[in-house]
Design an enzyme around this catalytic site. Structure first.
Site, PDB file in Angstrom:
ATOM      1  N   GLU A 179       0.850  -1.153   0.081  1.00 11.62           N
ATOM      2  CA  GLU A 179       0.129   0.014  -0.133  1.00 11.62           C
ATOM      3  C   GLU A 179       1.088   1.244  -0.009  1.00 11.62           C
ATOM      4  O   GLU A 179       0.630   2.219   0.858  1.00 11.62           O
ATOM      5  CB  GLU A 179      -0.959   0.031   1.202  1.00 11.62           C
ATOM      6  CG  GLU A 179      -2.083  -0.993   1.058  1.00 11.62           C
ATOM      7  CD  GLU A 179      -3.125  -0.889   2.173  1.00 11.62           C
ATOM      8  OE1 GLU A 179      -2.872  -0.259   2.923  1.00 11.62           O
ATOM      9  OE2 GLU A 179      -4.332  -1.488   1.848  1.00 11.62           O
ATOM     10  N   GLU A 377      -5.813  -8.055  -1.164  1.00 14.57           N
ATOM     11  CA  GLU A 377      -6.436  -7.941   0.134  1.00 14.57           C
ATOM     12  C   GLU A 377      -7.853  -7.485  -0.259  1.00 14.57           C
ATOM     13  O   GLU A 377      -7.967  -6.610  -1.068  1.00 14.57           O
ATOM     14  CB  GLU A 377      -5.912  -6.682   0.928  1.00 14.57           C
ATOM     15  CG  GLU A 377      -4.581  -7.020   1.542  1.00 14.57           C
ATOM     16  CD  GLU A 377      -4.065  -5.924   2.391  1.00 14.57           C
ATOM     17  OE1 GLU A 377      -4.920  -5.343   2.963  1.00 14.57           O
ATOM     18  OE2 GLU A 377      -2.880  -5.924   2.679  1.00 14.57           O
TER      19      GLU A 377
HETATM   20  P1  P53 Z   1      -6.934  -2.478   9.431  1.00 16.07           P
HETATM   21  C1  P53 Z   1      -6.275   2.011   5.364  1.00 16.07           C
HETATM   22  C2  P53 Z   1      -7.035   1.817   4.376  1.00 16.07           C
HETATM   23  C3  P53 Z   1      -7.051   0.701   3.704  1.00 16.07           C
HETATM   24  C4  P53 Z   1      -6.189  -0.434   3.999  1.00 16.07           C
HETATM   25  O1  P53 Z   1      -6.826  -2.571   7.738  1.00 16.07           O
HETATM   26  C5  P53 Z   1      -5.440  -0.351   5.038  1.00 16.07           C
HETATM   27  C6  P53 Z   1      -5.379   0.893   5.741  1.00 16.07           C
HETATM   28  C7  P53 Z   1      -4.325   0.909   7.210  1.00 16.07           C
HETATM   29  O2  P53 Z   1      -4.754   0.342   7.948  1.00 16.07           O
HETATM   30  O3  P53 Z   1      -4.472  -1.180   5.197  1.00 16.07           O
HETATM   31  C8  P53 Z   1      -4.576  -2.394   4.852  1.00 16.07           C
HETATM   32  O4  P53 Z   1      -6.187  -3.663   9.941  1.00 16.07           O
HETATM   33  C9  P53 Z   1      -3.119  -3.088   5.120  1.00 16.07           C
HETATM   34  C10 P53 Z   1      -3.358  -4.264   6.193  1.00 16.07           C
HETATM   35  C11 P53 Z   1      -4.313  -3.866   7.150  1.00 16.07           C
HETATM   36  C12 P53 Z   1      -5.759  -4.016   6.235  1.00 16.07           C
HETATM   37  O5  P53 Z   1      -5.801  -2.908   5.380  1.00 16.07           O
HETATM   38  O6  P53 Z   1      -6.671  -1.249   9.830  1.00 16.07           O
HETATM   39  O7  P53 Z   1      -2.668  -3.478   3.896  1.00 16.07           O
HETATM   40  O8  P53 Z   1      -2.158  -4.380   6.884  1.00 16.07           O
HETATM   41  O9  P53 Z   1      -4.595  -4.696   8.279  1.00 16.07           O
HETATM   42  C13 P53 Z   1      -7.062  -3.859   6.984  1.00 16.07           C
HETATM   43  O10 P53 Z   1      -8.754  -3.095   9.667  1.00 16.07           O
END
Ligand code: P53
Length: 479
Positions: A179, A377
């Site tokens: 990211e 993801e």
């Molecule tokens: P969490 C922000 C917006 C979109 C994805 O996020 C993001 C974030 C930062 O948190 O992160 C990604 O755990 C990231 C993972 C993360 C996952 O999305 O905040 O690549 O490490 O855990 C979900 O709910």
């Protein structure tokens, strides 16, 4: 049951995690302290704190994660039972180079990933690996200022080269920086620290620092792509962008122009990774802002020579923006210029739920970058309730996945998008990146642990486990 479209043979169904969010074992077998190890637990709506080193009396959830470091053989079996063809994780940089600036790697760290990858492969699951997922060695932050320093390029490329060489026969799909574009929200210190290891003072120009750090990362990524291809020409090395499409609030031309600028500002990273050059608007923007950037002619050559093989991306949500009357510059700033989308629902953490946005984004990227895509993801963070008999009825998660997988399949079957695979985020419950909570759960597999690391850490299947197993078994047809 909803009928979906069959995905092609060889499609990589799987799951995704990141080392620091699930491994635990933060100080074992020679591992050094990473950025994630100095981030305390936050809460829904309460940001995490960053401490100056690891402090007595603070709560650091990444120190234990979900204890995958010690339990992965059990977890790999469950992934295999679900039918995973691949498993995306990251290599914790600090297991390999504890401080980041050593010249020789830590053998115990290398061995851990050898054992993990061998175990996955023995189940027919291929590892998909991110090199830098929010876990830069903390020493590189303190001693060098993280990616504000050009020296970081060498440290990263050394780390990449060592692991490419070591795992060249075990891993085919790689990604450089997780990211990379999340730091566009530069007014919030967390994304800057997580992505680039930047700790700035009140007098620093945060925005310029973000662009400079991102430039060094893009050069480091391009050099790593070249190094990787030299080690194994079969490697597929991708970028990784957080894809949240940004819509105009209305058809008002100023709203549309603001949304266009917002997309440019969030996705220029992808332009450089995929097309090998800066988009035209960006040097103009630097000039207008008076940013004095260290971008050399040699850097520009490197970027051209190190374009990625595919676009890895996360998709959780979309955003909306609107123009400002009389503003001709359209200097979109995240997150201040976001407005609510009146047409979509939100998760408990305020993330806007928009499956059509995934199909839209896949089309947009296909037209712009002309590369295969990999959804590395996607998922739904929610409060789960474990029943007395151990079951978790997560129908809300199933419904999120059903809608998003269908949108993904439409992008492939109806729109011709070239898609390598789909790995839902946090396939086993782990620590949230933004809040540090365990309570924001994503998994098909429940982990009995709370935000303070209390619990048995036992694993159990949620209802979504059986559902996703059936999706994979039917190649995506039975949703
Ligand atoms: P969490 C922000 C917006 C979109 C994805 O996020 C993001 C974030 C930062 O948190 O992160 C990604 O755990 C990231 C993972 C993360 C996952 O999305 O905040 O690549 O490490 O855990 C979900 O709910």
């Amino acid at each position: 049951m909803t009928k979906g479209y069959k995905m092609p043979k060889g499609f990589l169904w799987g799951g995704a995690v990141a080392a620091h969010q699930l491994e635990g074992g933060w100080d074992v077998d020679g591992k050094g302290v990473s950025i994630a190890d100095v981030m305390t637990a936050g809460r829904n709506g309460v940001p995490r704190k960053v401490t100056d080193g690891v402090k007595e009396g603070e709560v650091y959830p990444n120190h234990w994660g979900n204890d995958f470091y010690h339990r992965y053989p059990e977890d790999d079996k469950l992934f295999a039972e679900m039918g995973f063809k691949c498993f995306r994780t990251s290599i914790a940089w600090t297991r390999i180079f504890p401080n980041g600036d050593e010249t020789a790697p830590n053998e115990a760290g290398l061995k851990f990933y050898d054992d993990l990858f061998d175990d996955l492969l023995s189940h027919g699951i291929q590892p998909v690996v991110t090199l830098s997922h929010f876990e830069i060695p903390y020493h590189l932050v303190k001693a060098y200022g993280g990616f504000s320093n050009r020296k970081m390029i060498d440290f990263f490329v050394r780390f990449a080269t060592v692991v490419f060489d070591r795992y060249k026969d075990k891993v085919k799909y790689w990604m450089t920086f997780n990211e990379i574009n999340n730091q566009t929200a530069w007014s919030d210190p967390h994304p800057l620290l997580q992505n680039s290891g930047l700790q700035l003072g009140a007098d620093d120009n945060w925005e310029q620092a973000m662009y400079q750090a991102a430039h060094y990362e893009l050069v480091a990524s391009a050099l790593a792509v070249q190094a990787g291809h030299a080690i194994n020409p079969d490697f597929q090395i991708g970028c990784m962008v957080a894809m949240c499409p940004i819509y105009p609030l209305t058809a008002k031309p100023a709203d549309v122009m603001m949304a266009e600028r917002a997309m440019q500002k969030r996705y220029w990273f992808g332009d450089v990774h995929c097309l090998g050059e800066y988009p035209k608007w960006l040097p103009k923007y630097f000039e207008r802002k008076g940013f004095d950037m260290d971008i050399t002619a040699a850097d520009l050559e490197t970027l051209k020579a190190g374009t990625v093989d595919y676009v890895g991306f996360s998709y959780y949500m979309s955003f909306v923006t609107k123009g400002r009357d009389g503003d001709q510059e359209y200097d979109f700033k995240e997150p201040d210029d976001f407005v609510e989308n009146p047409y979509v629902e939100k998760s408990d953490w305020g993330w806007q739920i928009d499956p059509t946005g995934l199909r839209y984004a896949m089309n947009w990227m296909q037209d712009r970058w002309h590369l295969p895509q990999f959804i590395v993801e996607n998922g739904f963070g929610a409060y789960d309730k474990k029943e007395a008999d151990g079951s978790v009825h997560d129908d809300y998660r199933i419904s999120y996945f059903r809608d998003h997988i269908l949108a993904m399949e439409e992008a492939v079957a109806l729109d011709g998008v070239d898609l390598i695979g789909y790995t839902p985020w946090g396939c086993i419950d782990l620590v949230s990146a933004s809040t540090g909570e365990m309570a924001k759960r994503y998994g098909f597999i429940y982990v009995d642990a709370d935000d303070n690391g209390h619990g048995s850490f036992d694993r159990s299947k949620k209802d979504s486990f059986d559902w996703f197993q059936q999706v994979i078994a039917s190649d995506g047809e039975d949703l």
